[in-house]
Design an enzyme around this catalytic site. Structure first.
Site, PDB file in Angstrom:
ATOM      1  N   ASP A 291      19.249 -52.806 -55.894  1.00  0.00           N
ATOM      2  CA  ASP A 291      19.252 -53.740 -57.018  1.00  0.00           C
ATOM      3  C   ASP A 291      20.512 -53.462 -57.823  1.00  0.00           C
ATOM      4  O   ASP A 291      20.807 -52.316 -58.154  1.00  0.00           O
ATOM      5  CB  ASP A 291      18.008 -53.608 -57.896  1.00  0.00           C
ATOM      6  CG  ASP A 291      17.847 -54.857 -58.761  1.00  0.00           C
ATOM      7  OD1 ASP A 291      17.536 -55.920 -58.205  1.00  0.00           O
ATOM      8  OD2 ASP A 291      18.071 -54.774 -59.985  1.00  0.00           O
TER       9      ASP A 291
ATOM     10  N   ASN B 244      20.218 -60.828 -49.248  1.00  0.00           N
ATOM     11  CA  ASN B 244      21.637 -61.073 -49.533  1.00  0.00           C
ATOM     12  C   ASN B 244      22.500 -60.551 -48.374  1.00  0.00           C
ATOM     13  O   ASN B 244      22.644 -59.347 -48.170  1.00  0.00           O
ATOM     14  CB  ASN B 244      21.976 -60.367 -50.853  1.00  0.00           C
ATOM     15  CG  ASN B 244      23.417 -60.588 -51.273  1.00  0.00           C
ATOM     16  OD1 ASN B 244      24.303 -60.713 -50.441  1.00  0.00           O
ATOM     17  ND2 ASN B 244      23.643 -60.614 -52.576  1.00  0.00           N
TER      18      ASN B 244
ATOM     19  N   THR C 230      16.634 -56.782 -48.373  1.00  0.00           N
ATOM     20  CA  THR C 230      17.440 -57.722 -49.161  1.00  0.00           C
ATOM     21  C   THR C 230      17.526 -59.060 -48.458  1.00  0.00           C
ATOM     22  O   THR C 230      17.462 -59.135 -47.229  1.00  0.00           O
ATOM     23  CB  THR C 230      18.874 -57.181 -49.386  1.00  0.00           C
ATOM     24  OG1 THR C 230      19.598 -58.118 -50.189  1.00  0.00           O
ATOM     25  CG2 THR C 230      19.636 -56.990 -48.079  1.00  0.00           C
TER      26      THR C 230
ATOM     27  N   LYS D  91      25.290 -58.047 -49.094  1.00  0.00           N
ATOM     28  CA  LYS D  91      24.874 -56.639 -49.241  1.00  0.00           C
ATOM     29  C   LYS D  91      24.737 -55.982 -47.870  1.00  0.00           C
ATOM     30  O   LYS D  91      25.181 -54.854 -47.669  1.00  0.00           O
ATOM     31  CB  LYS D  91      23.521 -56.556 -49.966  1.00  0.00           C
ATOM     32  CG  LYS D  91      23.579 -56.816 -51.457  1.00  0.00           C
ATOM     33  CD  LYS D  91      22.211 -56.528 -52.061  1.00  0.00           C
ATOM     34  CE  LYS D  91      22.137 -56.865 -53.531  1.00  0.00           C
ATOM     35  NZ  LYS D  91      20.776 -56.663 -54.079  1.00  0.00           N
TER      36      LYS D  91
ATOM     37  N   GLU E 101       8.695 -60.350 -56.184  1.00  0.00           N
ATOM     38  CA  GLU E 101       9.004 -60.702 -57.573  1.00  0.00           C
ATOM     39  C   GLU E 101       9.637 -59.497 -58.262  1.00  0.00           C
ATOM     40  O   GLU E 101       9.001 -58.432 -58.386  1.00  0.00           O
ATOM     41  CB  GLU E 101       7.722 -61.119 -58.309  1.00  0.00           C
ATOM     42  CG  GLU E 101       8.040 -61.871 -59.587  1.00  0.00           C
ATOM     43  CD  GLU E 101       6.832 -62.020 -60.500  1.00  0.00           C
ATOM     44  OE1 GLU E 101       7.035 -62.240 -61.704  1.00  0.00           O
ATOM     45  OE2 GLU E 101       5.696 -61.892 -59.994  1.00  0.00           O
TER      46      GLU E 101
ATOM     47  N   GLY F 261      29.831 -62.890 -55.159  1.00  0.00           N
ATOM     48  CA  GLY F 261      29.296 -62.898 -56.523  1.00  0.00           C
ATOM     49  C   GLY F 261      30.367 -62.874 -57.605  1.00  0.00           C
ATOM     50  O   GLY F 261      31.243 -63.741 -57.659  1.00  0.00           O
ATOM     51  N   TYR F 262      30.291 -61.866 -58.464  1.00  0.00           N
ATOM     52  CA  TYR F 262      31.190 -61.778 -59.622  1.00  0.00           C
ATOM     53  C   TYR F 262      32.511 -61.071 -59.303  1.00  0.00           C
ATOM     54  O   TYR F 262      33.318 -60.837 -60.211  1.00  0.00           O
ATOM     55  CB  TYR F 262      30.477 -61.056 -60.775  1.00  0.00           C
ATOM     56  CG  TYR F 262      29.204 -61.747 -61.235  1.00  0.00           C
ATOM     57  CD1 TYR F 262      29.263 -62.919 -61.986  1.00  0.00           C
ATOM     58  CD2 TYR F 262      27.947 -61.243 -60.908  1.00  0.00           C
ATOM     59  CE1 TYR F 262      28.109 -63.568 -62.408  1.00  0.00           C
ATOM     60  CE2 TYR F 262      26.782 -61.884 -61.321  1.00  0.00           C
ATOM     61  CZ  TYR F 262      26.872 -63.040 -62.073  1.00  0.00           C
ATOM     62  OH  TYR F 262      25.721 -63.683 -62.484  1.00  0.00           O
ATOM     63  N   ASP F 263      32.744 -60.730 -58.052  1.00  0.00           N
ATOM     64  CA  ASP F 263      33.974 -59.992 -57.710  1.00  0.00           C
ATOM     65  C   ASP F 263      35.266 -60.665 -58.207  1.00  0.00           C
ATOM     66  O   ASP F 263      36.181 -59.966 -58.639  1.00  0.00           O
ATOM     67  CB  ASP F 263      34.064 -59.759 -56.192  1.00  0.00           C
ATOM     68  CG  ASP F 263      33.239 -58.564 -55.729  1.00  0.00           C
ATOM     69  OD1 ASP F 263      33.167 -57.569 -56.474  1.00  0.00           O
ATOM     70  OD2 ASP F 263      32.667 -58.622 -54.624  1.00  0.00           O
TER      71      ASP F 263
ATOM     72  N   HIS G  27      30.388 -49.486 -56.902  1.00  0.00           N
ATOM     73  CA  HIS G  27      29.044 -49.035 -57.261  1.00  0.00           C
ATOM     74  C   HIS G  27      28.193 -48.832 -56.006  1.00  0.00           C
ATOM     75  O   HIS G  27      27.534 -47.818 -55.839  1.00  0.00           O
ATOM     76  CB  HIS G  27      28.408 -50.077 -58.193  1.00  0.00           C
ATOM     77  CG  HIS G  27      28.494 -51.494 -57.699  1.00  0.00           C
ATOM     78  ND1 HIS G  27      29.620 -52.011 -57.113  1.00  0.00           N
ATOM     79  CD2 HIS G  27      27.568 -52.502 -57.666  1.00  0.00           C
ATOM     80  CE1 HIS G  27      29.398 -53.263 -56.754  1.00  0.00           C
ATOM     81  NE2 HIS G  27      28.158 -53.582 -57.085  1.00  0.00           N
TER      82      HIS G  27
HETATM   83  P1  ITT Z   1      18.178 -59.127 -53.062  1.00  0.00           P
HETATM   84  O1  ITT Z   1      17.385 -59.005 -54.345  1.00  0.00           O
HETATM   85  O2  ITT Z   1      17.460 -59.869 -51.999  1.00  0.00           O
HETATM   86  O3  ITT Z   1      18.730 -57.811 -52.607  1.00  0.00           O
HETATM   87  P2  ITT Z   1      20.090 -60.485 -54.757  1.00  0.00           P
HETATM   88  O4  ITT Z   1      21.462 -61.065 -54.511  1.00  0.00           O
HETATM   89  O5  ITT Z   1      19.116 -61.327 -55.519  1.00  0.00           O
HETATM   90  O6  ITT Z   1      19.492 -60.037 -53.356  1.00  0.00           O
HETATM   91  P3  ITT Z   1      20.080 -58.591 -56.955  1.00  0.00           P
HETATM   92  O7  ITT Z   1      18.803 -59.084 -57.549  1.00  0.00           O
HETATM   93  O8  ITT Z   1      20.279 -57.104 -56.862  1.00  0.00           O
HETATM   94  O9  ITT Z   1      20.294 -59.108 -55.464  1.00  0.00           O
HETATM   95  O10 ITT Z   1      21.286 -59.263 -57.749  1.00  0.00           O
HETATM   96  C1  ITT Z   1      22.531 -58.714 -57.628  1.00  0.00           C
HETATM   97  C2  ITT Z   1      23.546 -59.720 -58.092  1.00  0.00           C
HETATM   98  O11 ITT Z   1      24.577 -59.012 -58.816  1.00  0.00           O
HETATM   99  C3  ITT Z   1      24.245 -60.358 -56.901  1.00  0.00           C
HETATM  100  O12 ITT Z   1      23.610 -61.530 -56.492  1.00  0.00           O
HETATM  101  C4  ITT Z   1      25.644 -60.581 -57.453  1.00  0.00           C
HETATM  102  O13 ITT Z   1      25.668 -61.729 -58.229  1.00  0.00           O
HETATM  103  C5  ITT Z   1      25.843 -59.399 -58.395  1.00  0.00           C
HETATM  104  N1  ITT Z   1      26.498 -58.301 -57.672  1.00  0.00           N
HETATM  105  C6  ITT Z   1      25.941 -57.134 -57.247  1.00  0.00           C
HETATM  106  N2  ITT Z   1      26.823 -56.396 -56.566  1.00  0.00           N
HETATM  107  C7  ITT Z   1      27.967 -57.102 -56.546  1.00  0.00           C
HETATM  108  C8  ITT Z   1      29.230 -56.892 -55.977  1.00  0.00           C
HETATM  109  O14 ITT Z   1      29.486 -55.813 -55.264  1.00  0.00           O
HETATM  110  N3  ITT Z   1      30.165 -57.819 -56.160  1.00  0.00           N
HETATM  111  C9  ITT Z   1      29.907 -58.944 -56.857  1.00  0.00           C
HETATM  112  N4  ITT Z   1      28.739 -59.245 -57.407  1.00  0.00           N
HETATM  113  C10 ITT Z   1      27.764 -58.328 -57.264  1.00  0.00           C
END
Ligand code: ITT
Length: 197
Positions: free
Chosen positions: A72, A12, A10, A15, A43, A156-158, A183
């Site tokens: 994901d 992120n 990742t 995460k 991708e 993120g959306y928390d 989750h």
């Molecule tokens: P990687 O693909 O590199 O892992 P990413 O942030 O792009 O990083 P995703 O494609 O899985 O990861 O997108 C997940 C998105 O969903 C993340 O960027 C957040 O916006 C949202 N998300 C996932 N889990 C979340 C959480 O626990 N709390 C808040 N938002 C979350």
């Protein structure tokens, strides 16, 4: 006992932080791709969370002899026909700050009554073991979109995702409280059980 190394596929950092909080630090060494010296752009062109997790894990599995784990995840909002779903990170622009994205979502739901504001976070995790075996798990947390952002924790959306149990957003929970019901927490505990079989 030797710790099992898990390279998390990742980019992120939030995460990685949650992986480290959730997985038993005494049994696992959580390593970022960066720390493992792996720099790969992937991708994400799958059509489900699970497919995208598999794409991310597979892309780096042959670059390390450790276990590779990819997450994901995303937010599914029923009143928006399931958006942003698998596009959660790209939704409303990859570089748009979440304070703005969250505000736009609240505006789109302005006239939506409480009983139609249901939403869920979904997390698919795919692990690829050094011998090539794959473990796929998923976790979900049900909730609803609140009427205003709340809380400073999480990411993120928390701030707009509320859970009945606390009548508060997951951004207003402590990391321990969020991880116990989230989750990602559910998916990672399922993975831990499968890894220690
Ligand atoms: P990687 O693909 O590199 O892992 P990413 O942030 O792009 O990083 P995703 O494609 O899985 O990861 O997108 C997940 C998105 O969903 C993340 O960027 C957040 O916006 C949202 N998300 C996932 N889990 C979340 C959480 O626990 N709390 C808040 N938002 C979350």
């Amino acid at each position: 006992m030797n710790k099992q190394k898990l390279v998390v596929a990742t980019g992120n950092a939030d995460k990685i932080r949650e992986f480290t909080e959730i997985l038993d630090a005494e049994s696992y060494e959580i390593i970022s791709m960066q720390k493992a010296g792996i720099y790969t752009e992937v991708e994400e062109n799958g059509s489900t969370f699970e497919e995208n997790a598999r794409i991310k894990a597979s892309a780096i599995a042959d670059k390390t002899d450790a276990i590779v784990v990819a997450d994901d995840s995303g937010l599914v909002i029923d009143a928006l026909g399931g958006e942003p779903g698998i596009y959660s990170s790209r939704y409303l622009g990859e570089d748009t700050p979440y304070s703005v994205k969250n505000q736009i979502i609240l505006e789109r739901l302005l006239d939506v009554p409480r009983e139609e504001r249901s939403a869920r976070f979904i997390c698919a995790i795919v692990a690829i073991l050094p011998d090539g075996r794959e473990i796929s798990v998923q976790g979900t947390i049900e909730g609803y979109i609140g009427y205003e952002p709340m809380g400073e924790n999480g990411f993120g959306y928390d701030p707009i995702f509320y859970v009945e149990e606390y009548n508060a957003s997951t951004a207003s929970l402590t990391p321990e409280q969020k991880n116990a019901i989230s989750h990602r927490g559910k998916a990672l505990r399922a993975l831990r059980d499968r890894l220690s079989l």
